[in-house]
Motif scaffolding. Sequence first.
Motif, mmCIF file in Angstrom:
data_model
loop_
_atom_site.group_PDB
_atom_site.id
_atom_site.type_symbol
_atom_site.label_atom_id
_atom_site.label_comp_id
_atom_site.label_asym_id
_atom_site.label_seq_id
_atom_site.Cartn_x
_atom_site.Cartn_y
_atom_site.Cartn_z
ATOM 1 N N PRO A 192 72.638 -44.666 41.003
ATOM 2 C CA PRO A 192 72.741 -46.000 40.384
ATOM 3 C C PRO A 192 72.522 -45.997 38.876
ATOM 4 C CG PRO A 192 71.498 -46.137 42.417
ATOM 5 C CD PRO A 192 71.708 -44.684 42.145
ATOM 6 N N THR A 193 71.627 -45.151 38.369
ATOM 7 C CA THR A 193 71.410 -45.092 36.915
ATOM 8 C C THR A 193 72.662 -44.569 36.212
ATOM 9 O OG1 THR A 193 70.474 -42.848 37.028
ATOM 10 C CG2 THR A 193 68.952 -44.686 37.264
ATOM 11 N N PHE A 194 73.330 -43.640 36.862
ATOM 12 C CA PHE A 194 74.587 -43.094 36.344
ATOM 13 C C PHE A 194 75.668 -44.168 36.350
ATOM 14 C CE2 PHE A 194 78.142 -39.973 36.427
ATOM 15 C CZ PHE A 194 77.730 -39.181 35.378
ATOM 16 N N LEU A 195 75.703 -44.969 37.413
ATOM 17 C CA LEU A 195 76.696 -46.041 37.515
ATOM 18 C C LEU A 195 76.484 -47.106 36.439
ATOM 19 C CD1 LEU A 195 76.822 -46.524 41.397
ATOM 20 C CD2 LEU A 195 78.598 -45.517 39.952
ATOM 21 N N PHE A 196 75.217 -47.422 36.138
ATOM 22 C CA PHE A 196 74.926 -48.401 35.095
ATOM 23 C C PHE A 196 75.501 -47.944 33.750
ATOM 24 C CE2 PHE A 196 72.222 -49.635 31.512
ATOM 25 C CZ PHE A 196 72.314 -51.019 31.585
ATOM 26 N N ILE A 197 75.307 -46.660 33.412
ATOM 27 C CA ILE A 197 75.836 -46.130 32.156
ATOM 28 C C ILE A 197 77.357 -46.213 32.154
ATOM 29 C CG2 ILE A 197 76.023 -44.071 30.713
ATOM 30 C CD1 ILE A 197 73.283 -43.208 31.866
ATOM 31 N N LEU A 198 77.980 -45.850 33.266
ATOM 32 C CA LEU A 198 79.446 -45.917 33.363
ATOM 33 C C LEU A 198 79.954 -47.338 33.135
ATOM 34 C CD1 LEU A 198 82.253 -44.796 34.135
ATOM 35 C CD2 LEU A 198 81.652 -45.214 36.532
ATOM 36 N N ILE A 199 79.317 -48.313 33.786
ATOM 37 C CA ILE A 199 79.754 -49.703 33.657
ATOM 38 C C ILE A 199 79.603 -50.188 32.219
ATOM 39 C CG2 ILE A 199 79.206 -52.083 34.325
ATOM 40 C CD1 ILE A 199 78.450 -50.963 37.106
ATOM 41 N N ARG A 200 78.483 -49.874 31.582
ATOM 42 C CA ARG A 200 78.258 -50.339 30.212
ATOM 43 C C ARG A 200 79.225 -49.690 29.219
ATOM 44 N NH1 ARG A 200 77.561 -54.466 29.503
ATOM 45 N NH2 ARG A 200 76.579 -54.248 27.453
ATOM 46 N N ILE A 201 79.497 -48.394 29.370
ATOM 47 C CA ILE A 201 80.475 -47.733 28.494
ATOM 48 C C ILE A 201 81.853 -48.325 28.712
ATOM 49 C CG2 ILE A 201 81.693 -45.558 28.061
ATOM 50 C CD1 ILE A 201 79.102 -44.075 28.552
ATOM 51 N N HIS A 202 82.217 -48.534 29.960
ATOM 52 C CA HIS A 202 83.534 -49.104 30.276
ATOM 53 C C HIS A 202 83.697 -50.485 29.666
ATOM 54 C CE1 HIS A 202 86.085 -51.625 32.986
ATOM 55 N NE2 HIS A 202 86.942 -50.651 32.734
ATOM 56 N N GLN A 203 82.684 -51.330 29.801
ATOM 57 C CA GLN A 203 82.788 -52.690 29.283
ATOM 58 C C GLN A 203 82.877 -52.721 27.758
ATOM 59 O OE1 GLN A 203 83.241 -55.601 31.250
ATOM 60 N NE2 GLN A 203 83.678 -53.853 32.568
ATOM 61 N N ARG A 204 82.237 -51.790 27.093
ATOM 62 C CA ARG A 204 82.329 -51.726 25.623
ATOM 63 C C ARG A 204 83.716 -51.270 25.182
ATOM 64 N NH1 ARG A 204 78.036 -52.890 22.976
ATOM 65 N NH2 ARG A 204 76.020 -52.995 24.027
ATOM 66 N N VAL A 205 84.334 -50.436 25.984
ATOM 67 C CA VAL A 205 85.678 -49.960 25.644
ATOM 68 C C VAL A 205 86.715 -51.061 25.846
ATOM 69 C CG1 VAL A 205 87.513 -48.355 26.332
ATOM 70 C CG2 VAL A 205 85.161 -47.531 26.092
ATOM 71 N N VAL A 206 86.584 -51.830 26.933
ATOM 72 C CA VAL A 206 87.640 -52.787 27.294
ATOM 73 C C VAL A 206 87.379 -54.191 26.766
ATOM 74 C CG1 VAL A 206 88.120 -51.485 29.398
ATOM 75 C CG2 VAL A 206 86.571 -53.451 29.520
ATOM 76 N N ILE A 207 86.293 -54.396 26.019
ATOM 77 C CA ILE A 207 85.896 -55.751 25.637
ATOM 78 C C ILE A 207 86.986 -56.511 24.885
ATOM 79 C CG2 ILE A 207 84.781 -54.996 23.487
ATOM 80 C CD1 ILE A 207 82.641 -57.167 24.062
ATOM 81 N N ASN A 208 87.767 -55.824 24.050
ATOM 82 C CA ASN A 208 88.826 -56.492 23.285
ATOM 83 C C ASN A 208 90.215 -56.094 23.765
ATOM 84 O OD1 ASN A 208 87.059 -57.865 21.460
ATOM 85 N ND2 ASN A 208 86.718 -55.903 20.404
#
Length: 321
Positions: free
Chosen positions: A117-133
Amino acid sequence: RSMSELNFLLHIDRDYVLDASVTYQKFLPLVTILTIRPMIFYILASWKTLMTKDLRWGYFINQVAVLLHEFNFCFLYRMHVIAPYAALYCDGPICRVGLSHGLLMGMLSLTVIWTIPTFLFILIRIHQRVVINSSSPLRFSTRTQIFITVALTFLLSLNVFGFGYFSQNCDACAELEMTPDLAWIGERGGTLFLYGPPGHGQHFMGEVVILAVTLGIVFLFITVVTLDTTRTMKKQRVLLASKTQQAQRRLLSVFLYQMAGVNICYIIPLSLMLLAMTIDYTAIDSRVIAGVRFILVPFFSLEGTQLGLIFLLKNTVHRKV
């Protein structure tokens, strides 16, 4: 074959490999906690990294989880695979105090599973920063991100129940323990989790099914999110000029390497450890079975080490620090 030789070259484990593996596992957490971990925590606390606060905390919690897993698996348990039998052996101090099989496997699975789950949290946060715009359909609100993380954590936590509930030995345990292939383990002490003969995990098959389903769902989520992240990054390549965007690319690159490392040092070894529960592969050459048996635990125990080394050495900023 001499009287001291066992089927599937298990006498090599008895005479050499198990002692070497136990010694290796005993000292690995000590080495990493004195070298790799302090460097990672220093970088996470350093102003020189452009990592955002949420990712710093994500990596910090991930490293704490990995450290606990490493200490638990390597120092307290010191596991060994008894393939091709559907069996695992625990030589560590926690397995020599008379605790039940269910309690032992439940406590072991806590740290084995909860690094994910800690690994998944990092993945989700990196993904959201990439796709935000971007125009990605996978842009999630904060509430949705929390829901996904909690849902996947709950799903994975079912394995803690499964490992504890389905960990009782097989019905033919007494007869199997008296065979020469396994009798030497009883003389050694510790705890033998004997789920059945090769390919017949009996009661433990319930947890094998839970693990296969939950990891399958998580792996599908990781694949979809990773592909969307890399696709979006390729579209934005011409725009990646600022320091923040360059740092974003470095973080993604490190994370993708870490994902590859997780497959090599977590998913594949764990899958092969449990393969003997479902498939009787005794027809394979004993040298192949023994070779795989010898390397499974060392590879699995290196999950946290390889994650830390990639974090430190793959990112140019981290290397300079």
